[in-house]
Design an enzyme around this catalytic site. Structure first.
Site, PDB file in Angstrom:
ATOM      1  N   GLU A 203     -32.866  50.531  -3.058  1.00  0.00           N
ATOM      2  CA  GLU A 203     -34.153  49.840  -3.643  1.00  0.00           C
ATOM      3  C   GLU A 203     -33.111  49.740  -5.332  1.00  0.00           C
ATOM      4  O   GLU A 203     -31.893  48.783  -4.508  1.00  0.00           O
ATOM      5  CB  GLU A 203     -35.384  50.167  -3.718  1.00  0.00           C
ATOM      6  N   ASP A 281     -44.413  44.718   1.213  1.00  0.00           N
ATOM      7  CA  ASP A 281     -44.458  46.527  -0.842  1.00  0.00           C
ATOM      8  C   ASP A 281     -45.845  46.348  -1.500  1.00  0.00           C
ATOM      9  O   ASP A 281     -46.367  47.108  -1.022  1.00  0.00           O
ATOM     10  CB  ASP A 281     -43.199  45.832  -1.286  1.00  0.00           C
ATOM     11  N   ASP A 282     -45.855  44.987  -2.117  1.00  0.00           N
ATOM     12  CA  ASP A 282     -46.642  45.073  -2.421  1.00  0.00           C
ATOM     13  C   ASP A 282     -46.939  43.603  -3.225  1.00  0.00           C
ATOM     14  O   ASP A 282     -47.268  42.866  -3.739  1.00  0.00           O
ATOM     15  CB  ASP A 282     -46.397  45.089  -4.287  1.00  0.00           C
TER      16      ASP A 282
HETATM   17  N1  ADE Z   1     -44.112  51.466  -5.449  1.00  0.00           N
HETATM   18  C1  ADE Z   1     -44.957  50.657  -4.908  1.00  0.00           C
HETATM   19  N2  ADE Z   1     -43.794  49.397  -4.993  1.00  0.00           N
HETATM   20  C2  ADE Z   1     -42.579  50.547  -5.125  1.00  0.00           C
HETATM   21  C3  ADE Z   1     -41.843  49.807  -4.556  1.00  0.00           C
HETATM   22  N3  ADE Z   1     -40.985  48.874  -4.359  1.00  0.00           N
HETATM   23  N4  ADE Z   1     -40.401  50.771  -5.530  1.00  0.00           N
HETATM   24  C4  ADE Z   1     -40.733  52.291  -5.668  1.00  0.00           C
HETATM   25  N5  ADE Z   1     -42.074  52.405  -5.547  1.00  0.00           N
HETATM   26  C5  ADE Z   1     -43.033  51.353  -5.369  1.00  0.00           C
HETATM   27 ZN    ZN Z   2     -42.517  50.884  -1.230  1.00  0.00          ZN
END
Ligand code: ADE
Ligand code: ZN
Length: 339
Positions: A203, A281-282
């Site tokens: 990432e 993801d979030d």
């Molecule tokens: N925890 C929550 N979202 C994340 C992300 N995109 N990368 C790493 N840890 C995370």
């Molecule tokens: Zn993640």
């Protein structure tokens, strides 16, 4: 009403699985406020709008600082139920029929919330979602990579009495400076316990971290994997071994992993024959759930309908569902793709 935009209409009607979702990252500002009031937790914001305005990040760590702060309102089993149930309703609205969700037990146990409280609340919602919304699930416990190997081992030990209820382990949090090698032994133990394994890699971290996740952690999937594309041999290996990549387009944009959506790695991943999937993801922090991620990336990259269908298919073939279940979903995709 069907969406007049054919690409958006296809995205809406395709059944999908979500394979990369941190349940704590689905905590919408409104719920953050409600839970803060319910639990008497002080938060440094006056309104949900103020919270949203604070969601401006220049890298992963910027986001993680706010994400861990947001978790402080989650205290009771009911809080974890409410959080998970709200996510499942959103998933249902996007025609997501299978979810493999992450949770971060260390983000809660270090605040004095019992492991079982977290697990019970999340699982109760998942079970209700399966019964009432028809959404099947797997639950993946993540180790926070900025914490120590000992901490990860203690977390795995806390999980052991509950193991039939947890299907896999993952690795998340601050990537740079915390290579997968730090968790080689704890992942070996998790695999020996029969757990599925996945890890965030590439990432922000270099391609070597992706290689380590594959070679040392022996992961079945790579979460994100963007920077794997910098290494041709690694890219070819991921294609040859049909490793699933769980891409998160809006997350990448909001965490400045990419400068604009047109630079999403999804195009290159598809072109290289990689098994890439689209995930949120979030979503409470990055501005959209699964369909919004599909729409945004499909528009920016001008993806064809066949490519959109391929992304949806990958979400099932890359899942931890048994092959027979995968096949049932693939048949439903074929039917939905015909319109
Ligand atoms: N925890 C929550 N979202 C994340 C992300 N995109 N990368 C790493 N840890 C995370
Ligand atoms: Zn993640």
């Amino acid at each position: 009403m069907t969406n007049p935009d054919p690409r958006a209409a296809l995205i809406e009607r395709l059944p999908k699985a979500e394979l990369h979702l941190h349940i704590e990252g689905s905590l919408e500002p409104e719920m953050l406020f409600d839970l803060a009031a319910r639990n008497g937790v002080a938060i440094p914001f006056a309104s949900a709008a103020e919270v949203r305005a604070a969601y401006s990040f220049s890298n992963l760590q910027d986001f993680l600082d706010i994400y861990y702060q947001g978790m402080s309102v989650l205290l009771t089993e009911q809080d974890f139920f409410d959080l998970t149930w709200a996510y499942l309703l959103r998933a249902r609205a996007d025609n997501v029929c299978h979810v493999e969700i992450f949770f971060d037990p260390q983000g809660h146990t270090e605040r004095g919330v019992a492991f079982a409280t977290v697990l019970d609340g999340i699982e109760r919602a998942l079970k209700q979602g399966e019964a009432e919304l028809g959404i099947s699930y797997r639950l993946i416990m993540c180790f926070l990579r900025h914490l120590s190997e000992d901490d990860a081992f203690a977390t795995l030990a806390a999980a052991e009495p509950h193991l039939p209820r947890i299907h896999g382990v993952g690795l998340d949090s601050s990537e740079l400076g915390h290579p997968p090698s730090k968790f080689e032994r704890v992942f070996a133990r998790a695999r020996a316990l029969g757990l599925h394994v996945t890890a965030h890699a590439g990432e922000e971290g270099p391609p070597e971290y992706v290689n380590e996740a594959l070679d040392l952690l022996k992961v079945e999937r790579i979460d994100h994997g963007n920077r794997a594309l910098e290494d041709t041999a690694l890219t070819q290996r991921i294609a040859a071994e049909a490793i699933t990549l769980t891409a998160c387009p809006l997350s990448n944009l909001r965490l400045c992993v990419i400068p604009e959506m047109a630079q999403s790695p999804v195009r290159q991943m598809l072109d290289a024959g990689l098994k890439v999937t689209i995930n949120s993801d979030d979503p409470a922090y990055f501005g959209g759930y699964v369909n919004e991620n599909f729409r945004t990336v499909a528009d920016a990259l001008d993806l064809s309908e066949a490519q959109i269908v391929e992304l949806a298919r990958n979400s099932f073939t890359g899942s931890f569902l048994p092959i027979t279940e995968q096949a049932r979903h693939l048949a439903e995709i074929d039917q939905a793709a015909r319109g």
